[in-house]
Design a protein around this motif. Structure first.
Motif, PDB file in Angstrom:
ATOM      1  N   VAL A  99      33.302 -19.262 -40.401  1.00 47.33           N
ATOM      2  CA  VAL A  99      34.328 -18.816 -39.467  1.00 47.33           C
ATOM      3  C   VAL A  99      34.866 -20.001 -38.678  1.00 47.33           C
ATOM      4  O   VAL A  99      36.072 -20.135 -38.456  1.00 47.33           O
ATOM      5  N   TRP A 100      33.970 -20.900 -38.274  1.00 43.92           N
ATOM      6  CA  TRP A 100      34.410 -22.052 -37.478  1.00 43.92           C
ATOM      7  C   TRP A 100      35.105 -23.101 -38.333  1.00 43.92           C
ATOM      8  O   TRP A 100      35.858 -23.935 -37.829  1.00 43.92           O
ATOM      9  N   HIS A 101      34.872 -23.062 -39.645  1.00 40.79           N
ATOM     10  CA  HIS A 101      35.599 -23.980 -40.520  1.00 40.79           C
ATOM     11  C   HIS A 101      37.091 -23.700 -40.489  1.00 40.79           C
ATOM     12  O   HIS A 101      37.899 -24.575 -40.787  1.00 40.79           O
ATOM     13  N   ALA A 102      37.470 -22.458 -40.158  1.00 36.02           N
ATOM     14  CA  ALA A 102      38.893 -22.127 -40.080  1.00 36.02           C
ATOM     15  C   ALA A 102      39.592 -22.995 -39.045  1.00 36.02           C
ATOM     16  O   ALA A 102      40.708 -23.469 -39.263  1.00 36.02           O
ATOM     17  N   ILE A 103      38.948 -23.231 -37.889  1.00 37.12           N
ATOM     18  CA  ILE A 103      39.524 -24.092 -36.854  1.00 37.12           C
ATOM     19  C   ILE A 103      39.518 -25.543 -37.303  1.00 37.12           C
ATOM     20  O   ILE A 103      40.513 -26.262 -37.184  1.00 37.12           O
ATOM     21  N   GLY A 104      38.379 -25.993 -37.832  1.00 41.55           N
ATOM     22  CA  GLY A 104      38.270 -27.390 -38.248  1.00 41.55           C
ATOM     23  C   GLY A 104      39.237 -27.740 -39.368  1.00 41.55           C
ATOM     24  O   GLY A 104      39.854 -28.802 -39.373  1.00 41.55           O
ATOM     25  N   ARG A 105      39.384 -26.835 -40.333  1.00 46.05           N
ATOM     26  CA  ARG A 105      40.256 -27.096 -41.483  1.00 46.05           C
ATOM     27  C   ARG A 105      41.706 -26.683 -41.232  1.00 46.05           C
ATOM     28  O   ARG A 105      42.578 -26.964 -42.039  1.00 46.05           O
ATOM     29  N   ARG A 106      41.923 -25.946 -40.146  1.00 50.87           N
ATOM     30  CA  ARG A 106      43.255 -25.451 -39.810  1.00 50.87           C
ATOM     31  C   ARG A 106      43.850 -24.636 -40.957  1.00 50.87           C
ATOM     32  O   ARG A 106      45.027 -24.767 -41.301  1.00 50.87           O
ATOM     33  N   ARG A 107      43.040 -23.785 -41.527  1.00 44.65           N
ATOM     34  CA  ARG A 107      43.471 -22.905 -42.590  1.00 44.65           C
ATOM     35  C   ARG A 107      42.528 -21.707 -42.647  1.00 44.65           C
ATOM     36  O   ARG A 107      41.387 -21.794 -42.188  1.00 44.65           O
ATOM     37  N   PRO A 108      42.965 -20.575 -43.185  1.00 47.39           N
ATOM     38  CA  PRO A 108      42.097 -19.396 -43.240  1.00 47.39           C
ATOM     39  C   PRO A 108      40.867 -19.628 -44.110  1.00 47.39           C
ATOM     40  O   PRO A 108      40.885 -20.420 -45.059  1.00 47.39           O
ATOM     41  N   VAL A 109      39.797 -18.935 -43.761  1.00 48.64           N
ATOM     42  CA  VAL A 109      38.547 -18.995 -44.514  1.00 48.64           C
ATOM     43  C   VAL A 109      38.091 -17.567 -44.766  1.00 48.64           C
ATOM     44  O   VAL A 109      38.132 -16.732 -43.858  1.00 48.64           O
ATOM     45  N   GLU A 110      37.689 -17.280 -46.004  1.00 52.92           N
ATOM     46  CA  GLU A 110      37.170 -15.954 -46.346  1.00 52.92           C
ATOM     47  C   GLU A 110      35.661 -16.034 -46.542  1.00 52.92           C
ATOM     48  O   GLU A 110      35.151 -17.003 -47.105  1.00 52.92           O
ATOM     49  N   VAL A 111      34.955 -15.017 -46.067  1.00 50.74           N
ATOM     50  CA  VAL A 111      33.502 -14.949 -46.236  1.00 50.74           C
ATOM     51  C   VAL A 111      33.116 -13.482 -46.342  1.00 50.74           C
ATOM     52  O   VAL A 111      33.751 -12.605 -45.752  1.00 50.74           O
ATOM     53  N   GLU A 112      32.088 -13.212 -47.141  1.00 50.97           N
ATOM     54  CA  GLU A 112      31.588 -11.847 -47.296  1.00 50.97           C
ATOM     55  C   GLU A 112      30.254 -11.688 -46.602  1.00 50.97           C
ATOM     56  O   GLU A 112      29.395 -12.564 -46.679  1.00 50.97           O
ATOM     57  N   LEU A 113      30.101 -10.559 -45.910  1.00 45.57           N
ATOM     58  CA  LEU A 113      28.838 -10.183 -45.307  1.00 45.57           C
ATOM     59  C   LEU A 113      28.275  -9.019 -46.113  1.00 45.57           C
ATOM     60  O   LEU A 113      28.966  -8.023 -46.331  1.00 45.57           O
ATOM     61  N   ALA A 114      27.050  -9.141 -46.565  1.00 49.05           N
ATOM     62  CA  ALA A 114      26.436  -8.089 -47.377  1.00 49.05           C
ATOM     63  C   ALA A 114      25.073  -7.742 -46.808  1.00 49.05           C
ATOM     64  O   ALA A 114      24.206  -8.614 -46.649  1.00 49.05           O
ATOM     65  N   VAL A 115      24.898  -6.479 -46.463  1.00 51.61           N
ATOM     66  CA  VAL A 115      23.601  -5.955 -46.025  1.00 51.61           C
ATOM     67  C   VAL A 115      23.354  -4.687 -46.837  1.00 51.61           C
ATOM     68  O   VAL A 115      24.042  -3.681 -46.658  1.00 51.61           O
ATOM     69  N   GLY A 116      22.385  -4.777 -47.734  1.00 50.85           N
ATOM     70  CA  GLY A 116      22.135  -3.642 -48.613  1.00 50.85           C
ATOM     71  C   GLY A 116      23.345  -3.399 -49.499  1.00 50.85           C
ATOM     72  O   GLY A 116      23.876  -4.312 -50.136  1.00 50.85           O
TER      73      GLY A 116
END
Length: 486
Positions: free
Chosen positions: A230-247
């Motif tokens: 999430v913080w890479h979005a600020i550092g890279r100045r571009r959107p970042v996608e990530v998936e959260l998986a619980v069960g």
């Protein structure tokens, strides 16, 4: 429209394409229609020479999914002249706001004009038009949307938005209405929409997300490795996608940096994709099962061919041995299709490889002593398994017919010519052999192979088949098959 009516260069046009690809985010956050206006070529020249007004051409439009539209008609192609709010944004390179709302078709519309900066130049104006007919005191959700929208508008004016190479066009990319979390520069949740809260509840977080550090929320869910992205979005100045998986619950986050001026925030769009991932897993499982079935069918057909070969070696009668040999060839042709399908994702196969293998197998198993040379011109392309199986058998029979009957112990050549379009597949199998008998009629031919060909082409493939004399000598088999648009 841009190339025909403006002086924009290719890089400018690419920038505007990138903006249009990602501007639904701004429209949804603004509860407003967006119109992209560019100065027309003729009016730019006239304004430069005579100091006249610039005409702006509307080249793109998007409506919000979060609120009512301001325009029931499509505005693309219309011309805007002497609209001071647009003219000020263009000339003064600043965001200009309308004083009093204008009325369009009985609807009050408030306009805000945003200069679209590319490098050190303004290349267009983005009109943000809000329908005021249903104006009311904004809720906390609407206020959060509008604050994020204003930051994005400032980024457009500063040349910081759109993000080139963004993935917002992906079908599964979250939209504003799916869920939204707004973070400050320290990572604290300023606001979380009800849909976003529901997504975190499904992940198993029972506390209050608003006011919490997102890192602590993810640690509570045993997802600490997902937070740095999430913080890479600020550092890279571009959107970042990530998936959260619980069960079995899977939530997709799209972190979008907001950094106009001194602002440092992250807009996180949240979408529950659990059902989408479950269906993808089912499709992968079904695809693997189908490929395994093709593999087993291929193995069974190869076993049948091996048994036929064994029987052929033990048979003393020449006619019976020839019939068994032809059966081996036919079974082998069908097995080639299933072998290719077992190695391919989906239900389409690259038929060129199958055709070349069938050609080689057919010539190798020919009963005559003639060794014909073969050549393929053109490409079959990708064909569905339902078409590939009968076509493989038809091609094998036509090649076998040419090898057995065209050449009388002398050398010869066979050419397969292919022409494929979106709607039809035309195939010609041509030899330079002895040619057809004078009284030959395909529909009355006693040869089993040609009867199989005719039945498959006319019945299963809904095509046409014709045998005729070649242009100079030999025989041509002309095959035409309709291709399904699906």
């Amino acid at each position: 429209m841009l190339r025909a009516s403006t002086d924009l260069n290719d890089d400018d046009i690419d920038q505007l394409h990138a903006l249009v690809a990602d501007w639904a985010l701004l429209a949804d956050l603004s509860f407003a229609d967006l119109l992209l206006l560019v100065p027309s070529r003729t009016s730019s020249q006239r304004a430069a020479n005579k100091g006249g007004h610039t005409e702006f051409l509307v080249v793109a439009q998007v409506r919000p999914t979060t609120g009512p539209t301001a325009y029931h008609n499509d505005e693309v192609g219309s011309v805007v002249i002497n609209r001071w709010v647009v003219r000020n944004a263009w000339r003064e390179h600043r965001i200009a706001r309308e004083g009093e709302p204008e009325w369009d078709g009985g609807v009050p519309v408030r306009t805000e004009a945003i200069p679209v900066r590319h490098g050190n130049r303004v290349i267009a104006v983005l009109a943000r038009d809000t329908n005021l007919a249903t104006t009311r005191t904004p809720s906390a959700l609407e206020s959060a949307y509008l604050q994020c929208a204003n930051n994005l508008a400032l980024m457009v004016a500063e040349g910081l938005f759109p993000f080139r190479g963004s993935s917002a066009e992906l079908p599964e990319a979250p939209r504003v209405g799916d869920g939204m979390v707004r973070l400050d520069g320290a990572g604290k949740v300023i606001f979380a929409s009800p849909n976003a809260l529901s997504a975190y509840r499904r992940l198993g977080y029972t506390g209050n997300v608003t006011g919490e550090d997102l890192r602590s929320v993810h640690r509570a869910l045993n997802l600490p490795a997902t937070t740095p992205a999430v913080w890479h979005a600020i550092g890279r100045r571009r959107p970042v996608e990530v998936e959260l998986a619980v069960g079995s619950t899977v939530v997709l986050l799209r972190a979008i940096p907001l950094f106009p001026g001194q602002t440092r925030e992250v807009l996180v769009l949240v979408r529950d994709v659990s059902e989408l991932r479950r269906r993808e897993a089912q499709l992968l499982s079904k695809d693997a099962t189908i490929r395994e079935i093709h593999h087993r069918v291929k193995n069974n057909l190869q076993t049948v061919a091996a048994l036929l070969r064994l029987q052929m070696r033990r048979t003393k009668v020449d006619e019976a041995r020839d019939a068994l040999r032809e059966s081996v060839r036919r079974v082998t042709s069908i097995a080639l299709v299933h072998e290719t399908l077992s190695q391919t994702l989906g239900e389409s196969v690259p038929f060129d490889e199958i055709a070349d293998q069938i050609t080689s197998v057919t010539v190798d198993l020919a009963t005559t002593g003639t060794r014909a040379t073969t050549k393929r011109v053109g490409s079959f392309g990708m064909l569905s398994g339902a078409l590939a199986t009968p076509l493989a058998l038809v091609l094998s029979e036509l090649l076998q017919n040419a090898v057995e009957h065209a050449f009388d112990g002398s050398a010869g050549s066979i050419e397969i010519r292919v022409r494929s379009t979106a709607s039809r597949l035309d195939v010609v199998v041509a030899d330079d052999g002895a040619g057809l008998p004078d009284d030959f009629q395909l529909e009355h031919s006693p040869r089993l192979g040609l009867q199989i060909v005719r039945q498959l082409v006319l019945g299963e493939m809904q095509g046409t088949i014709r045998l005729q004399a070649g242009a100079e000598r030999g025989t041509e088999a002309l095959l035409s098959i309709p291709l399904s648009s699906g």
